[in-house]
Scaffold this motif. Sequence first.
Motif, PDB file in Angstrom:
ATOM      1  N   ALA A 277       0.835  -1.190   0.000  1.00 25.48           N
ATOM      2  CA  ALA A 277       0.000   0.000   0.000  1.00 25.48           C
ATOM      3  C   ALA A 277       0.877   1.249   0.000  1.00 25.48           C
ATOM      4  N   SER A 278       0.516   2.213  -0.817  1.00 30.61           N
ATOM      5  CA  SER A 278       1.213   3.496  -0.856  1.00 30.61           C
ATOM      6  C   SER A 278       1.004   4.235   0.460  1.00 30.61           C
ATOM      7  N   ILE A 279       2.070   4.779   1.012  1.00 36.14           N
ATOM      8  CA  ILE A 279       1.914   5.524   2.261  1.00 36.14           C
ATOM      9  C   ILE A 279       1.165   6.836   2.027  1.00 36.14           C
ATOM     10  N   ASP A 280       1.267   7.406   0.839  1.00 38.06           N
ATOM     11  CA  ASP A 280       0.486   8.610   0.542  1.00 38.06           C
ATOM     12  C   ASP A 280      -1.005   8.297   0.589  1.00 38.06           C
ATOM     13  N   ALA A 281      -1.404   7.213  -0.083  1.00 41.68           N
ATOM     14  CA  ALA A 281      -2.815   6.822  -0.085  1.00 41.68           C
ATOM     15  C   ALA A 281      -3.279   6.461   1.322  1.00 41.68           C
ATOM     16  N   HIS A 282      -2.406   5.808   2.075  1.00 40.54           N
ATOM     17  CA  HIS A 282      -2.728   5.429   3.446  1.00 40.54           C
ATOM     18  C   HIS A 282      -3.009   6.660   4.299  1.00 40.54           C
ATOM     19  N   CYS A 283      -2.121   7.630   4.230  1.00 41.41           N
ATOM     20  CA  CYS A 283      -2.290   8.846   5.043  1.00 41.41           C
ATOM     21  C   CYS A 283      -3.570   9.578   4.672  1.00 41.41           C
ATOM     22  N   ALA A 284      -3.856   9.663   3.375  1.00 39.83           N
ATOM     23  CA  ALA A 284      -5.066  10.354   2.925  1.00 39.83           C
ATOM     24  C   ALA A 284      -6.316   9.615   3.381  1.00 39.83           C
ATOM     25  N   ARG A 285      -6.275   8.274   3.324  1.00 32.19           N
ATOM     26  CA  ARG A 285      -7.470   7.491   3.664  1.00 32.19           C
ATOM     27  C   ARG A 285      -7.770   7.536   5.149  1.00 32.19           C
ATOM     28  N   TYR A 286      -6.761   7.315   5.986  1.00 33.06           N
ATOM     29  CA  TYR A 286      -7.027   7.225   7.416  1.00 33.06           C
ATOM     30  C   TYR A 286      -7.274   8.579   8.059  1.00 33.06           C
ATOM     31  N   ALA A 287      -6.841   9.659   7.448  1.00 32.58           N
ATOM     32  CA  ALA A 287      -7.169  10.977   7.985  1.00 32.58           C
ATOM     33  C   ALA A 287      -8.654  11.268   7.872  1.00 32.58           C
ATOM     34  N   THR A 288      -9.344  10.568   6.952  1.00 33.97           N
ATOM     35  CA  THR A 288     -10.789  10.775   6.821  1.00 33.97           C
ATOM     36  C   THR A 288     -11.549  10.226   8.025  1.00 33.97           C
ATOM     37  N   ILE A 289     -10.940   9.336   8.804  1.00 34.64           N
ATOM     38  CA  ILE A 289     -11.605   8.840  10.006  1.00 34.64           C
ATOM     39  C   ILE A 289     -11.801   9.981  10.997  1.00 34.64           C
ATOM     40  N   GLU A 290     -10.760  10.805  11.167  1.00 37.75           N
ATOM     41  CA  GLU A 290     -10.862  11.949  12.079  1.00 37.75           C
ATOM     42  C   GLU A 290     -11.630  13.109  11.453  1.00 37.75           C
ATOM     43  N   HIS A 291     -11.488  13.281  10.143  1.00 39.86           N
ATOM     44  CA  HIS A 291     -12.066  14.444   9.461  1.00 39.86           C
ATOM     45  C   HIS A 291     -12.764  13.972   8.185  1.00 39.86           C
ATOM     46  N   PRO A 292     -13.956  13.347   8.324  1.00 39.90           N
ATOM     47  CA  PRO A 292     -14.594  12.724   7.160  1.00 39.90           C
ATOM     48  C   PRO A 292     -14.996  13.687   6.058  1.00 39.90           C
ATOM     49  N   LEU A 293     -15.151  14.953   6.359  1.00 42.90           N
ATOM     50  CA  LEU A 293     -15.582  15.911   5.341  1.00 42.90           C
ATOM     51  C   LEU A 293     -14.455  16.821   4.879  1.00 42.90           C
ATOM     52  N   GLY A 294     -13.206  16.468   5.181  1.00 48.26           N
ATOM     53  CA  GLY A 294     -12.067  17.235   4.679  1.00 48.26           C
ATOM     54  C   GLY A 294     -11.884  18.548   5.404  1.00 48.26           C
ATOM     55  N   GLY A 295     -11.394  19.538   4.676  1.00 44.78           N
ATOM     56  CA  GLY A 295     -11.158  20.841   5.273  1.00 44.78           C
ATOM     57  C   GLY A 295      -9.729  21.004   5.741  1.00 44.78           C
ATOM     58  N   ALA A 296      -9.465  22.144   6.386  1.00 45.75           N
ATOM     59  CA  ALA A 296      -8.104  22.481   6.805  1.00 45.75           C
ATOM     60  C   ALA A 296      -7.557  21.491   7.817  1.00 45.75           C
ATOM     61  N   ASP A 297      -8.391  21.036   8.758  1.00 46.83           N
ATOM     62  CA  ASP A 297      -7.919  20.081   9.764  1.00 46.83           C
ATOM     63  C   ASP A 297      -7.536  18.750   9.127  1.00 46.83           C
ATOM     64  N   TYR A 298      -8.276  18.378   8.084  1.00 46.11           N
ATOM     65  CA  TYR A 298      -7.940  17.152   7.362  1.00 46.11           C
ATOM     66  C   TYR A 298      -6.558  17.277   6.730  1.00 46.11           C
TER      67      TYR A 298
END
Length: 419
Positions: A277-298
């Motif tokens: 698994a790409s670490i870039d894709a991993h970081c982008a995917r799992y950050a959605t758990i904390e911030h499902p709708l994106g934004g600056a915090d994401y």
Amino acid sequence: SRACAPFAQLGALTPDPRHAALAKWHLRRIREPSAYAMRMMSFCDPVTPAEARAVLGDAVPLEQLVDAGLLVASDAGVVSAFVMNLLADLYVLSDDLSSGGDAVMGAAPSTKSLAGIARPRGRTGSALDLGCGAGTVALALAQRCDRVVATDISERAVALARVNAALDGLENIECRVGDLFEPVAGESFDIVASQPPFLPRDDAAGPTTFLFGGPRGDEISMRLFRGLRACLSPGGSAFLLAEWPLIDGDTPVDERIAEALGAPANLGMLHLRLPDASIDAHCARYATIEHPLGGADYEVAVMRRREHFEKMRIRALQPMVSVVCRNEGQPGWISVVETNGTAMSRARVDAMVAARGLVARGPDAVRAARLRVPEGVAVPSDGVVSAVHAAGTAAAFTDEALAKVEEALLAGQLEIVAA
């Protein structure tokens, strides 16, 4: 109902929250109890009290479920305090993972995959779901096992596992609180299944129990393997799903696991390795758990995670299902199989394990075995394999031909005929 079926797979665990919003839009147009139930239980979409009563019936008053904390009533309507997902015919209540902290994971896609591999084909004695979360794997095992123990370090997870066992009418599940093998010290099981927390944890990450395995991510997984042998009954099998950090200079993962398990004698180890698994894709995917709708915090969360990977020198992640078999009186073996990520059934895993165990026992065992080409597999043009398929045995073959038979067994072109 049939009208709601297209939305059942989206659920609240969808990796793209925009899909959930569209499912809500469609479900709101369906005026029947199944749609109300999905909105209320799976999509966190409030319904009217009348719609909620249409789902729940008259057996338990709506107000009693609100008082118990299962449902939440407000001016917006009635909605579940939990997320409901399905595992075949089983109901699994869990938390909305975006709440973080001590949130409890339920029937996520990876957990469903583990449940499908670990669930035995026939009746089995005892099983352990270690790090059970909401009890997804334990519920699946309980349908085929006489006794199941589900453990987790999180008291909330164990409480939810108990609720789910009661919800599904399964009385053979015992739930215990504790760290890894502590709650089952001195016991052994025919099946052990686990999906330990395996995400690398950066210094700024919150206390999310179900996600993080340590700074590298594999610390809990290695602890699990170190204690596994003593917990596995003779003839038993363990099924463990994790993502492993790939760091230049590290010993290969399968060798590290073998070292943690101790000497490989009497242990068969099959590692089903999925594409890295790409670490870039991993970081982008799992950050959605904390911030499902994106934004600056994401964005901050993605960059923070990615910086941690750089600090730890993690170049990729290796998803892998490891199957460990305790075979008393038999030689040990290790096999790493590359797989493309398609669903792997228990029957297929059992066949792969049996083939490798047979080859490890040596030429005489292979010659004595009854063999055939598996159903659905074309008979290879190789003359040796065709001849074995026709005769049902490799008893008369030379050592050179026998080597081809062993290759065919490991490649899945031949299988052992059950006695």
